[in-house]
Design an enzyme around this catalytic site. Structure first.
Site, PDB file in Angstrom:
ATOM      1  N   GLY A   1      27.328  -3.615  -2.012  1.00 24.01           N
ATOM      2  CA  GLY A   1      26.071  -3.928  -2.682  1.00 24.01           C
ATOM      3  C   GLY A   1      25.230  -4.841  -1.825  1.00 24.01           C
ATOM      4  N   CYS A   2      24.419  -5.640  -2.454  1.00 24.12           N
ATOM      5  CA  CYS A   2      23.537  -6.559  -1.742  1.00 24.12           C
ATOM      6  C   CYS A   2      24.362  -7.557  -0.928  1.00 24.12           C
ATOM      7  CB  CYS A   2      22.654  -7.303  -2.743  1.00 24.12           C
ATOM      8  SG  CYS A   2      21.591  -8.539  -1.981  1.00 24.12           S
ATOM      9  N   PHE A   3      24.060  -7.646   0.355  1.00 21.44           N
ATOM     10  CA  PHE A   3      24.854  -8.540   1.206  1.00 21.44           C
ATOM     11  C   PHE A   3      24.670 -10.005   0.865  1.00 21.44           C
ATOM     12  CE2 PHE A   3      21.660  -7.036   4.664  1.00 21.44           C
ATOM     13  CZ  PHE A   3      20.627  -7.808   4.161  1.00 21.44           C
ATOM     14  N   TRP A   4      23.598 -10.358   0.178  1.00 22.33           N
ATOM     15  CA  TRP A   4      23.391 -11.757  -0.198  1.00 22.33           C
ATOM     16  C   TRP A   4      24.567 -12.297  -0.996  1.00 22.33           C
ATOM     17  CZ3 TRP A   4      17.766 -11.417  -2.478  1.00 22.33           C
ATOM     18  CH2 TRP A   4      16.847 -11.271  -1.433  1.00 22.33           C
TER      19      TRP A   4
END
Length: 183
Positions: A11-14
């Site tokens: 998913g979002c790497f953040w």
């Protein structure tokens, strides 16, 4: 010290950086892109879904202080491994979960870990995370790096929403597992 590299997409790497970065033995965690056909991709190219790349994190670690198996355990705790088309609110192939392996040893460890997760009964659907050979990892733009430090309020809101979603999915899986095994 023996440095090794791991690459995980989820998913979002953040939301993938802080849980790894806070562990002893982690030398660096970099947000970036991998798996596609465009060199030096930008966030906009990856977001457009035309690059073939997936958001991922590259983890450099001292394998004398933390093992690849421990990294796999952290990884599984961060994602919904039953969702092949993204994670939580981030949808599409550019957010798909993938374990990118650097060696045959990593491939074997990832396969064993995946089988153990399947047998655990935590999830009520099949584990669909592919294990693929690592390709060139392209670091993301600087504003994406260590996002949890740059915008802590937004990161915490995203992180908490993700944790709630995953807890609910695991609960649903355990509930179905219990119902199935008590009949």
């Amino acid at each position: 010290m023996s440095t090794e590299r791991a690459i995980f997409a989820g998913g979002c790497f953040w939301c993938m950086v802080e849980p790894f970065e806070e562990r002893p033995g982690i030398l660096a965690v970099t947000s970036g892109y991998t798996g596609g056909h465009i060199e030096y991709p930008t966030y906009d190219q990856v977001l457009s879904k035309a690059s073939g790349h997936t958001e991922a994190v590259e983890i450099l670690f001292d394998n004398e202080l933390i093992s690849y198996d421990e990294l796999l355990d952290i990884y599984w705790s961060l994602i919904d491994p039953t969702d092949a088309d993204g994670q939580i609110y981030d949808r599409g192939a550019n957010y798909r979960p993938v374990i990118f392996v650097e060696s045959e040893e990593q491939r074997i460890a990832a396969q064993k870990s995946k089988i153990a997760l399947e047998k655990s009964g935590i999830w009520d659907k099949p584990i669909v995370v592919p294990i693929e050979e690592a390709k060139t990892f392209w670091p993301a733009e600087e504003y994406h790096q260590q996002y949890y430090k740059k915008d802590p309020k937004r990161y915490q809101a995203m992180h908490k929403a993700r944790e709630r979603y995953l807890a609910l999915q695991r609960f649903k899986g355990k509930f179905k597992f219990l119902r199935k095994n008590t009949r």
